[in-house]
Design a protein around this motif. Structure first.
Motif, short mmCIF file in Angstrom:
data_model
loop_
_atom_site.label_atom_id
_atom_site.label_comp_id
_atom_site.label_asym_id
_atom_site.label_seq_id
_atom_site.Cartn_x
_atom_site.Cartn_y
_atom_site.Cartn_z
N HIS A 399 -5.03 -5.69 12.13
CA HIS A 399 -3.58 -5.71 11.98
C HIS A 399 -3.16 -6.09 10.56
O HIS A 399 -2.35 -5.41 9.93
N GLU A 400 -3.73 -7.17 10.06
CA GLU A 400 -3.27 -7.70 8.78
C GLU A 400 -3.56 -6.74 7.61
O GLU A 400 -2.70 -6.49 6.77
N LYS A 401 -4.76 -6.17 7.62
CA LYS A 401 -5.12 -5.25 6.53
C LYS A 401 -4.36 -3.93 6.65
O LYS A 401 -3.94 -3.35 5.65
N TYR A 402 -4.22 -3.45 7.89
CA TYR A 402 -3.62 -2.12 8.08
C TYR A 402 -2.14 -2.14 7.72
O TYR A 402 -1.62 -1.19 7.14
N LEU A 403 -1.47 -3.25 8.07
CA LEU A 403 -0.03 -3.34 7.79
C LEU A 403 0.31 -4.11 6.52
O LEU A 403 1.45 -4.08 6.06
N GLY A 404 -0.68 -4.84 6.01
CA GLY A 404 -0.40 -5.61 4.80
C GLY A 404 0.38 -6.88 5.06
O GLY A 404 0.95 -7.48 4.15
N THR A 405 0.47 -7.30 6.34
CA THR A 405 1.10 -8.57 6.69
C THR A 405 0.47 -9.07 7.98
O THR A 405 0.07 -8.27 8.83
N ALA A 406 0.43 -10.40 8.10
CA ALA A 406 -0.07 -10.96 9.35
C ALA A 406 1.06 -11.09 10.36
O ALA A 406 0.84 -11.41 11.53
N ASN A 407 2.28 -10.83 9.92
CA ASN A 407 3.43 -11.01 10.81
C ASN A 407 3.46 -9.89 11.87
O ASN A 407 3.47 -8.71 11.54
N ARG A 408 3.48 -10.27 13.13
CA ARG A 408 3.42 -9.28 14.23
C ARG A 408 4.81 -8.87 14.71
O ARG A 408 4.94 -7.96 15.52
N THR A 409 5.83 -9.61 14.26
CA THR A 409 7.16 -9.36 14.82
C THR A 409 8.15 -8.78 13.82
O THR A 409 9.12 -8.15 14.20
N HIS A 410 7.92 -9.00 12.53
CA HIS A 410 8.89 -8.57 11.53
C HIS A 410 8.23 -7.80 10.38
O HIS A 410 7.21 -8.23 9.87
N TRP A 411 8.84 -6.70 9.98
CA TRP A 411 8.35 -5.97 8.80
C TRP A 411 9.19 -6.34 7.57
O TRP A 411 8.81 -6.05 6.44
N ILE A 412 10.35 -7.00 7.81
CA ILE A 412 11.23 -7.42 6.70
C ILE A 412 11.77 -8.80 7.09
O ILE A 412 12.05 -9.05 8.27
N ASN A 413 11.87 -9.70 6.12
CA ASN A 413 12.35 -11.04 6.49
C ASN A 413 13.86 -11.17 6.26
O ASN A 413 14.52 -10.22 5.84
N ASP A 414 14.37 -12.35 6.55
CA ASP A 414 15.83 -12.55 6.50
C ASP A 414 16.39 -12.39 5.09
O ASP A 414 17.57 -12.08 4.91
N GLN A 415 15.53 -12.59 4.08
CA GLN A 415 15.98 -12.42 2.69
C GLN A 415 15.90 -10.95 2.25
O GLN A 415 16.18 -10.63 1.09
N GLY A 416 15.51 -10.08 3.12
CA GLY A 416 15.40 -8.66 2.78
C GLY A 416 14.11 -8.32 2.06
O GLY A 416 13.96 -7.21 1.53
N GLN A 417 13.17 -9.26 2.08
CA GLN A 417 11.88 -9.01 1.44
C GLN A 417 10.98 -8.25 2.43
O GLN A 417 10.83 -8.69 3.58
N ILE A 418 10.43 -7.14 1.96
CA ILE A 418 9.60 -6.31 2.86
C ILE A 418 8.20 -6.94 2.96
O ILE A 418 7.57 -7.22 1.94
N LEU A 419 7.75 -7.14 4.18
CA LEU A 419 6.47 -7.82 4.40
C LEU A 419 5.29 -6.85 4.42
O LEU A 419 4.16 -7.23 4.12
N VAL A 420 5.53 -5.60 4.80
CA VAL A 420 4.42 -4.65 4.97
C VAL A 420 4.04 -3.97 3.65
O VAL A 420 4.89 -3.73 2.79
N HIS A 421 2.75 -3.70 3.51
CA HIS A 421 2.20 -3.01 2.33
C HIS A 421 1.18 -1.98 2.77
O HIS A 421 0.20 -2.33 3.45
N PHE A 422 1.40 -0.74 2.42
CA PHE A 422 0.39 0.31 2.60
C PHE A 422 0.83 1.53 1.80
O PHE A 422 2.01 1.67 1.49
N PRO A 423 -0.12 2.41 1.44
CA PRO A 423 0.23 3.57 0.62
C PRO A 423 1.05 4.61 1.40
O PRO A 423 1.08 4.59 2.63
N GLY A 424 1.70 5.53 0.64
CA GLY A 424 2.46 6.60 1.27
C GLY A 424 2.89 7.65 0.26
O GLY A 424 2.52 7.58 -0.92
N PHE A 425 3.68 8.62 0.74
CA PHE A 425 4.24 9.66 -0.13
C PHE A 425 5.38 9.07 -0.96
O PHE A 425 6.22 8.33 -0.42
N SER A 426 5.50 9.46 -2.22
CA SER A 426 6.70 9.11 -2.97
C SER A 426 7.83 10.04 -2.55
O SER A 426 7.59 11.14 -2.03
N GLY A 427 9.07 9.60 -2.75
CA GLY A 427 10.22 10.45 -2.45
C GLY A 427 10.18 11.75 -3.26
O GLY A 427 10.50 12.82 -2.75
#
Ligand code: NAG
Ligand code: NAG
Ligand code: NAG
Ligand code: NAG
Length: 547
Positions: A399-427
């Motif tokens: 879970h932690e490596k695949y999503l880039g966060t150990a958090n199981r419930t949130h991908w973004i925190n209350d401050q708007g900071q994105i918790l998940v990290h993984f590669p993807g297509f650019s816009g």
């Protein structure tokens, strides 16, 4: 290397690169669309239903998000019976070698006999008569038994022959396959599967036709749709079940093809699908997938005590290897059942960004990567499925490596900071593909084909606005070459889904050949046969001169 050898290699390369994707009139979709109103086996406690529906505005992306959870039995609607259903120790869904899901489609018609007697079951003599008229059933065939019962598939009492009283094990009546015919087929012909348009391979008096087939790892397709449209022979078929881990059965997508034969060997397929199980890593906050055992053990049916196993399952539409429908992000766009079936097949190409992603979980696939790919491999073929290979597949169980966060419930925190990290297509890469090339879809080996670190989700917005197929959690991309395979994107088919678990399999182009007497029809389709000939002719010429 002698020049002739180089040219010969070039020639083979061109043969391997003949691309195919069917036109609408070249396919028969033999799959019923599942809905909450679909019939279910008498005596089953569960039927297909939504357990959570989200169709509402959203702060991110294009401002809209649809995303639902479902529950259903393995064996409802058009579905697969894995050999483990009636034969202890035989293949579960994920054990069936995927090359067996493709082959020549043949149809034995018992509909006239079934119309006179709803308990009529295919007999050995029906198969012998078929072979007298049509020749021996080819090895690797998928044999369909046409009973005519498809016309009843919305009427429970007619389809199951059940009046609502008594025990389903003794009181159903529908045409199917006799135990003796099943045994004969299992012992005398090298078929991969038997399909039927009635509720079950049957027979409805005993269900014993399952046993000899499953003992030989021959699987079944039940409640197959549109069998009236399939000719006696000449078509090929692909039938791909959702890859349920330890499933005794699964929702099945069945599509038949008029103009090609698809006859892969074990080495000619790459299964791009993960088995979907209780431990499949989900997007933070999403429900997990659950396989819920219902029956596993001996069951008394008629006078026999038979091993029977089956399950229900529940989970998100967007879990495991799955397809996003355009409506996932785009308001009022296509939901899963509105995607045209003939657009689910096309050349598979792989763009490798694993080197730059190795040390950077925020790596993106850029327009330059696409240019570099084309420099190496030629122009991206029409109707291509473009797969992003980041190398993230090796983390899929972590879970932690695949999503880039150990958090199981949130991908973004209350401050708007994105918790998940993984590669993807650019816009930009997404826009370039949509505007400059004619592709049918994309996929990535990450949990989402946008990079983790985005709230605008430009790749989702661009690809889904263009109504392209968009796949996530794609497996085994390390085994897919950059070009030379054809992708089959067979998703679970249910009304109003925002996405669906999908069986994604790539078949080597050399295992797909055109029916020889069908040149005319073939050239109406998407295979560039004339272009192919133009490419080949000069090579032959040069080859002849040099040798
Ligand atoms: C459903 O099938 C039953 C039994 O064959 C028949 O009596 C009934 O009229 C059918 N219902 C509809 C709505 O067609
Ligand atoms: C999956 O989870 C369900 C529900 O918790 C449980 O009943 C089932 O035994 C689990 N299956 C496996 C294979 O662990
Ligand atoms: C079960 O066995 C009994 C006694 O031999 C026989 O009369 C009956 O027809 C059998 N039932 C089935 C469904 O085969
Ligand atoms: C996950 O993130 C949320 C939002 O920031 C936070 O409230 C929660 O404590 C985090 N959970 C864990 C296990 O870190």
């Amino acid at each position: 290397m002698a020049p002739s050898t180089i040219l010969f290699a070039l020639l083979c390369n061109q043969i391997a690169h003949a691309h195919w994707s069917p036109a609408a009139h070249e396919i028969i979709d033999m799959t019923y669309v599942m809905s909450e109103d679909s019939l279910v086996w008498p005596g089953f406690n569960m039927k297909f239903h939504y357990t959570r529906i989200r169709r509402a505005e959203w702060k991110y992306g294009a401002g809209w998000l649809e995303d639902n959870d479902i529950c259903r039995p393995e064996h409802q609607g058009t579905h697969l019976d894995a050999p483990a259903h009636f034969a202890r120790g035989k293949w579960y869904v994920q054990d069936i070698p995927p090359y067996r899901f493709f082959g020549p489609a043949i149809k034995v018609d018992i509909s006239a006999k079934a119309a006179l007697n709803r308990d009529y079951n295919l007999e050995v003599k029906d198969v012998e008569n078929w072979e007298r008229a049509n020749g021996k059933i080819p090895d690797g065939a998928i044999l369909f038994v046409y009973t005519g019962w498809g016309k009843y598939h919305t009427n429970s009492s007619a389809y199951y022959g059940y009046d609502g009283a008594g025990d389903w094990k003794n009181d159903l009546h529908f045409p199917s396959v006799s135990q003796s015919a099943a045994k004969w087929l299992a012992e005398n012909r090298k078929i991969s599967a038997v399909g039927v348009d009635s509720p079950s391979i049957g027979p409805s008096s005993s269900y014993m036709a399952h046993v000899p087939l499953h003992e030989k790892n021959i699987f079944n397709a039940e409640s197959v749709a549109n069998l009236d449209k399939l000719p006696t022979k000449g078509y090929s078929v692909a039938m791909l079940p959702v890859n349920i881990k330890d499933g005794s059965g699964a929702p099945l997508r069945v599509i038949a093809f008029k103009t090609v034969q698809i006859s892969p060997g074990p080495e000619d397929v790459v299964d791009l699908t993960y088995p979907l199980g209780n431990s499949t890593v989900m997007w933070p906050g999403r429900a997990s997938f659950k396989l819920l055992p219902v029956q596993k053990g001996y069951m008394k049916i008629g006078n026999n005590s038979v091993w029977v196993e089956y399950n229900d399952f529940c989970g998100p539409e967007h879990g495991g290897t799955h397809l996003d429908a355009p409506a996932h992000f785009i308001k009022d766009s296509w939901r899963i059942h509105q995607i045209p079936a003939h657009t689910l097949i096309g050349p598979a190409i792989r763009v490798d960004i694993s080197k730059k992603a190795a040390n950077n979980p925020d790596a993106i696939l850029t327009v330059k990567d696409l240019h570099d790919w084309e420099y190496e491999n030629g122009r991206i073929p029409d109707n291509a499925m473009v797969f992003l290979y980041s190398g993230w597949g090796k983390y899929v169980d972590d879970h932690e490596k695949y999503l880039g966060t150990a958090n199981r419930t949130h991908w973004i925190n209350d401050q708007g900071q994105i918790l998940v990290h993984f590669p993807g297509f650019s816009g930009e890469a997404a826009e370039w593909l949509v505007n400059n090339r004619k592709i049918i879809g994309v996929g990535s080996d990450t949990i989402s084909f946008d990079v983790g670190q985005t709230t605008s989700c430009p790749a989702h917005v661009t690809f889904l606005r263009a109504k392209l197929l968009a796949l996530e959690n794609v497996a085994n991309l390390d085994k897919l070459p950059p070009i030379g395979f054809t992708a089959f994107v067979f998703h679970m088919l249910h009304v109003d889904g925002s996405g669906a678990p999908t069986r994604l399999v790539a078949v080597k182009n050399s295992a797909i050949s055109f029916n020889s007497d069908d040149t005319k029809v073939a050239s109406d389709g998407q295979m560039s046969r004339p272009l192919f000939a133009i490419l080949l002719l000069p090579s032959f010429f040069v080859l002849t001169v040099l040798m």
